[in-house]
Design a protein around this motif. Structure first.
Motif, PDB file in Angstrom:
ATOM      1  N   THR A  52       0.822  -1.212   0.000  1.00 25.11           N
ATOM      2  CA  THR A  52       0.000   0.000   0.000  1.00 25.11           C
ATOM      3  C   THR A  52       0.860   1.268   0.000  1.00 25.11           C
ATOM      4  OG1 THR A  52      -0.076   0.126   2.416  1.00 25.11           O
ATOM      5  CG2 THR A  52      -1.778  -1.207   1.326  1.00 25.11           C
ATOM      6  N   GLY A  53       2.108   1.115   0.427  1.00 22.36           N
ATOM      7  CA  GLY A  53       2.974   2.277   0.561  1.00 22.36           C
ATOM      8  C   GLY A  53       2.738   3.045   1.846  1.00 22.36           C
ATOM      9  N   ASN A  54       1.788   2.576   2.653  1.00 26.27           N
ATOM     10  CA  ASN A  54       1.432   3.279   3.879  1.00 26.27           C
ATOM     11  C   ASN A  54       2.286   2.884   5.081  1.00 26.27           C
ATOM     12  OD1 ASN A  54      -0.673   4.686   2.629  1.00 26.27           O
ATOM     13  ND2 ASN A  54      -2.128   3.013   2.994  1.00 26.27           N
ATOM     14  N   GLN A  55       3.123   1.857   4.919  1.00 28.83           N
ATOM     15  CA  GLN A  55       3.957   1.418   6.036  1.00 28.83           C
ATOM     16  C   GLN A  55       4.985   2.499   6.384  1.00 28.83           C
ATOM     17  OE1 GLN A  55       3.902   0.171   2.970  1.00 28.83           O
ATOM     18  NE2 GLN A  55       5.789  -0.895   2.389  1.00 28.83           N
ATOM     19  N   TRP A  56       5.157   2.697   7.705  1.00 28.94           N
ATOM     20  CA  TRP A  56       6.056   3.736   8.190  1.00 28.94           C
ATOM     21  C   TRP A  56       7.511   3.276   8.110  1.00 28.94           C
ATOM     22  CZ3 TRP A  56       4.614   8.601   8.963  1.00 28.94           C
ATOM     23  CH2 TRP A  56       3.262   8.852   9.194  1.00 28.94           C
ATOM     24  N   GLN A  57       8.378   4.199   7.713  1.00 29.42           N
ATOM     25  CA  GLN A  57       9.805   3.929   7.667  1.00 29.42           C
ATOM     26  C   GLN A  57      10.526   4.989   8.499  1.00 29.42           C
ATOM     27  OE1 GLN A  57      10.432   3.560   3.271  1.00 29.42           O
ATOM     28  NE2 GLN A  57      10.686   1.390   3.733  1.00 29.42           N
ATOM     29  N   SER A  58      11.109   4.538   9.585  1.00 30.07           N
ATOM     30  CA  SER A  58      11.852   5.426  10.475  1.00 30.07           C
ATOM     31  C   SER A  58      13.313   5.402  10.048  1.00 30.07           C
ATOM     32  CB  SER A  58      11.685   4.978  11.923  1.00 30.07           C
ATOM     33  OG  SER A  58      10.323   5.067  12.306  1.00 30.07           O
ATOM     34  N   TRP A  59      13.791   6.519   9.541  1.00 30.73           N
ATOM     35  CA  TRP A  59      15.088   6.592   8.881  1.00 30.73           C
ATOM     36  C   TRP A  59      16.037   7.490   9.677  1.00 30.73           C
ATOM     37  CZ3 TRP A  59      16.540  11.586   7.625  1.00 30.73           C
ATOM     38  CH2 TRP A  59      15.508  12.540   7.674  1.00 30.73           C
ATOM     39  N   ILE A  60      17.319   7.442   9.306  1.00 29.13           N
ATOM     40  CA  ILE A  60      18.301   8.343   9.912  1.00 29.13           C
ATOM     41  C   ILE A  60      19.457   8.549   8.944  1.00 29.13           C
ATOM     42  CG2 ILE A  60      19.511   6.460  11.124  1.00 29.13           C
ATOM     43  CD1 ILE A  60      20.026   8.563  13.393  1.00 29.13           C
ATOM     44  N   HIS A  61      19.898   9.776   8.821  1.00 29.69           N
ATOM     45  CA  HIS A  61      21.057  10.113   7.993  1.00 29.69           C
ATOM     46  C   HIS A  61      22.310   9.536   8.664  1.00 29.69           C
ATOM     47  CE1 HIS A  61      24.080  12.517   5.898  1.00 29.69           C
ATOM     48  NE2 HIS A  61      23.153  13.039   5.105  1.00 29.69           N
TER      49      HIS A  61
END
Length: 337
Positions: free
Chosen positions: A212-221
């Motif tokens: 769905t593309g709705n899944q959350w992605q917690s990212w970090i530089h």
């Protein structure tokens, strides 16, 4: 050896009060942390399973270890005041039964080897032990917003692995130094990790969101991540900290921002889960799992993120590289004028 000096900072203040031992120093995150430490003039010892990677200088020294055989050169701990543990096989490979065993054993054996070594020396000079962990421990959810107090564990191979990994880290609380766990999100770097794999299909005009593309992605530089590890040891912090940027995004948003930065269209429909299961097997789970994770705890300790927005973070990674390449090209052209 002619390459010994490549790690030595020029005209930088030397912090003689701190020496850090790092496992996994030659990996993506390890190299970034070493860079920060070197810029601060902090001496580094590192452990490697490959003898040919060992170099030695006044403030950057390598030592051999082999956690699978419980072997370690105890000299690596001399003068060390903090330890950063990053050791562990990467998860971005097909999860065959044999590889799943390697993912877990590489983490557990490394920690047990370090624990045994610390028990054989006077560890009084060590003030801080910081180990990598992962946000994959949090349950898959589209609605929850997780902080470090969450007690539920994701019902997946990754969740179970991180739980066992952290349990092993907790055994270091028997020593008289502070123990911290850094739960790392999706690391953004053009030099490796998840981002090049995410960008490749977009660059080849076959990019699309997953499911769905709705899944959350917690990212970090990568730069913020390296700074968090150094911040924790410099401030001698204790406990668990999420290493994620303050603004998680959905997979659809991440994909759209990548396409914008790379100046490529998104013309294909979203990728169904079944298709990736056929290609990647069980490992496809990580593409569809949703973890929206809070960075508030590390911020309350005083850490300031330099990259808080996904768009500007990607611009920093890709456009700065483009500008550097154009600058180098212009410089080369001047030489031939």
């Amino acid at each position: 050896m002619p390459h010994k000096q490549q790690f030595k900072p020029l005209n930088l203040p030397q912090n003689d009060c701190m020496k850090v031992l790092i496992t996994g120093a030659t990996g993506l995150v390890g190299k970034a942390i070493v860079k920060v430490l070197r810029e601060k003039g902090i001496s580094v010892n590192y452990l490697t399973t490959r003898r040919e990677k060992i170099v030695s200088s006044q403030d950057f020294s390598g030592f051999y270890w082999n956690p699978s055989k419980d072997e370690i050169d105890l000299a690596c701990l001399e003068g060390v005041s903090a330890i950063i543990n990053l050791a562990g096989a990467g998860i971005a490979k097909r999860w065959s039964p044999a590889y799943k065993k390697k993912v877990l054993s590489s983490r557990i054996n490394s920690l047990r080897t370090l624990h045994k070594a610390l028990g054989e020396i006077d560890s009084a000079q060590i003030k801080s032990f910081v180990s990598a962990s992962a946000i994959g421990i949090y349950p898959n959810s589209l609605i929850n917003f997780y902080n470090e107090n969450e007690t539920d564990i994701d019902d997946s191979f990754l969740g179970e692995t991180v739980e066992k990994w952290e349990r092993e880290v907790d055994t270091f609380n028997s020593f008289n130094f502070n123990v911290s766990k850094i739960r790392i999100g999706i690391v953004l770097s053009i030099l490796g990790g998840a981002l090049p794999k995410m960008a490749r299909p977009v660059q080849n005009f076959v990019g699309a969101a997953f499911g769905t593309g709705n899944q959350w992605q917690s990212w970090i530089h990568i730069e913020d991540l390296a700074q968090i590890f150094v911040f924790v040891i410099e401030n001698n912090l204790k406990g668990t900290f999420n290493a994620v940027a303050p603004n998680p995004v959905t997979n659809a948003k991440m994909t759209k921002e990548l396409a914008r930065i790379l100046d490529k269209p998104l013309i294909l429909p979203n990728v169904p889960r079944l298709a990736m299961q056929v290609i990647l097997g069980e490992m496809s789970y990580i593409l569809y799992a949703s973890q929206r994770v809070s960075s508030k705890r590390i911020e309350k300790k005083g850490f300031i993120f330099q990259h808080t927005n996904i768009g500007t973070a990607l611009e920093n990674l890709y456009l700065s590289r483009k500008e550097d390449s154009e600058s180098q090209m212009a410089s080369m052209n001047k030489e031939f004028v």
